[in-house]
Design a protein around this motif. Sequence first.
Motif, mmCIF file in Angstrom:
data_model
loop_
_atom_site.group_PDB
_atom_site.id
_atom_site.type_symbol
_atom_site.label_atom_id
_atom_site.label_comp_id
_atom_site.label_asym_id
_atom_site.label_seq_id
_atom_site.Cartn_x
_atom_site.Cartn_y
_atom_site.Cartn_z
ATOM 1 N N GLY A 131 34.061 30.439 -7.078
ATOM 2 C CA GLY A 131 34.872 31.610 -6.757
ATOM 3 C C GLY A 131 35.376 32.284 -8.026
ATOM 4 O O GLY A 131 34.852 32.042 -9.125
ATOM 5 N N GLU A 132 36.412 33.104 -7.854
ATOM 6 C CA GLU A 132 36.887 33.917 -8.977
ATOM 7 C C GLU A 132 38.009 33.216 -9.749
ATOM 8 O O GLU A 132 37.824 32.816 -10.895
ATOM 9 N N ALA A 133 39.157 33.057 -9.092
ATOM 10 C CA ALA A 133 40.333 32.520 -9.785
ATOM 11 C C ALA A 133 41.329 32.008 -8.750
ATOM 12 O O ALA A 133 41.326 32.484 -7.606
ATOM 13 N N PRO A 134 42.169 31.070 -9.125
ATOM 14 C CA PRO A 134 43.182 30.596 -8.180
ATOM 15 C C PRO A 134 44.125 31.726 -7.776
ATOM 16 O O PRO A 134 44.428 32.609 -8.583
ATOM 17 N N GLY A 135 44.556 31.692 -6.522
ATOM 18 C CA GLY A 135 45.603 32.588 -6.058
ATOM 19 C C GLY A 135 46.931 31.836 -6.085
ATOM 20 O O GLY A 135 47.014 30.729 -6.635
ATOM 21 N N GLU A 138 46.720 28.276 -4.518
ATOM 22 C CA GLU A 138 45.905 27.360 -5.330
ATOM 23 C C GLU A 138 46.665 26.965 -6.591
ATOM 24 O O GLU A 138 46.629 25.810 -7.024
ATOM 25 N N PRO A 144 41.268 24.582 -5.529
ATOM 26 C CA PRO A 144 40.723 25.911 -5.214
ATOM 27 C C PRO A 144 40.585 26.156 -3.713
ATOM 28 O O PRO A 144 40.394 25.213 -2.936
ATOM 29 N N PHE A 145 40.684 27.401 -3.339
ATOM 30 C CA PHE A 145 40.445 27.853 -1.961
ATOM 31 C C PHE A 145 41.232 27.048 -0.919
ATOM 32 O O PHE A 145 40.643 26.399 -0.046
ATOM 33 N N ASN A 172 36.177 27.564 -9.741
ATOM 34 C CA ASN A 172 36.338 28.989 -10.003
ATOM 35 C C ASN A 172 35.875 29.314 -11.412
ATOM 36 O O ASN A 172 35.821 28.429 -12.279
ATOM 37 N N HIS A 246 32.675 37.330 -1.351
ATOM 38 C CA HIS A 246 33.834 36.457 -1.476
ATOM 39 C C HIS A 246 34.531 36.353 -0.114
ATOM 40 O O HIS A 246 34.664 37.357 0.587
HETATM 41 N N1 URA Z 1 39.953 33.011 -4.437
HETATM 42 C C1 URA Z 1 39.152 32.459 -5.352
HETATM 43 O O1 URA Z 1 38.249 33.092 -5.878
HETATM 44 N N2 URA Z 1 39.365 31.204 -5.698
HETATM 45 C C2 URA Z 1 40.333 30.465 -5.162
HETATM 46 O O2 URA Z 1 40.468 29.308 -5.546
HETATM 47 C C3 URA Z 1 41.155 31.058 -4.201
HETATM 48 C C4 URA Z 1 40.954 32.337 -3.846
#
Ligand code: URA
Length: 280
Positions: A131-135, A138, A144-145, A172, A246
Motif C-alpha cells: 500500500g501507500e502509507a500508514p493512516g 495504523e 498496516p491496513f 507500505n 487502492h
Molecule cells: N492505506 C495504506 O496505503 N496503507 C495502510 O497501511 C493504511 C491505509
Amino acid sequence: MSLNRDDMLRELELLPVWKLRELPSPGREAAAPQTQVPVSEEPGPAPEPVQQQVAEVAPLPDLIEMKVEVIAKVNAEPAVFAENRLERIRHLDWPALQRCVQDCVACELSATRTQTVFGVGDPHAEWLFVGEAPGVEEDRKGEPFVGQAGKLLDNMLAAIKLKRGQNTYIANIMKCRPPENRDPHRGEIAQCEPFLERQVALMQPKLILALGRVAAQTLLQTDATVAELRGRLHSYNGVPVIITYHPAYLLRNLADKARAWEDLCYARRTMQELQAATQV
Ligand code: URA
C-alpha cells in the motif's frame, strides 16, 4: 558593478588567506616592488642577500581553485552519506531491518509519527501486498491496513482465498504516517523505499500486488496512472508486479470495484502459473 581583487576575494569568502613566502634575492628580481631595499647615495658594501618573510595573499587563480575544491567536497558528502545508508540497508537481515526502520529519522515524518509501521504477515509469503502509507489507525496500532480500507483489503484477500498472515505479507511504501493523510513527498519516498526494497529482497515473494497510485508509481518508477498500468504484468527488481486500485479509493469509487475484482482474478491466475513454473 566592477569588483576589485579584494572585493572578489571577500565575495568568495577567501579573505584573509595568507601564506608565507620567501622573497627572492634583490639581484634576481630587482624590479619587484616588495624587494626594494633602501639604497644609500653613498657607495658602500654590497647589502647582504635579504631573506625576509612576508605575508602575502596567494595568487587569485589558486584561491579560486581552492574554493572550487571546497565546494565540490561539501556537495559530494551528502551523496556519500546517502550511498552509505543505502549500502547499509542492502545488507541488513530481517530483525536488523526492523530495528533500522524503528529508529529511522531520515525524513521529517519521524517527528510526527506515533510509531513506524514495518509490515504484517509471513516474511516467507508468496504474496506481497503493498500500500501507500500508514493512516491514523495504523500509526496508532503499528500495523498496516487496520482501518476501513484494511477491512476491504481483508475482503479482497478472502475473495481469492487468502487470509492476512497466511502466505501473505502486507507492507507500505512509507513506514511512517504523513500528517493529515497527505501524499508522501518525493524526498520522503526516496528515503523510505530502500526499506521496502530490502524487504522484497529478503522475502523473495512470487508476486507483488501494488495497491493504488503511490505504490504503483514508486515500484515501477513511472508517472502513469493505475488505469494505464493495470491488466498486465510488470516487474520490481525481478519480482512480478500486478497493479490494482487502492482499497480506500474503492470505498469512494464503487464503480471500479468490478475492475479491482478483475485484477484479483488476474493475480490469482498469475500466481498459479508462477507456482506451476517453479514446480517443474
Ligand atoms: N492505506 C495504506 O496505503 N496503507 C495502510 O497501511 C493504511 C491505509
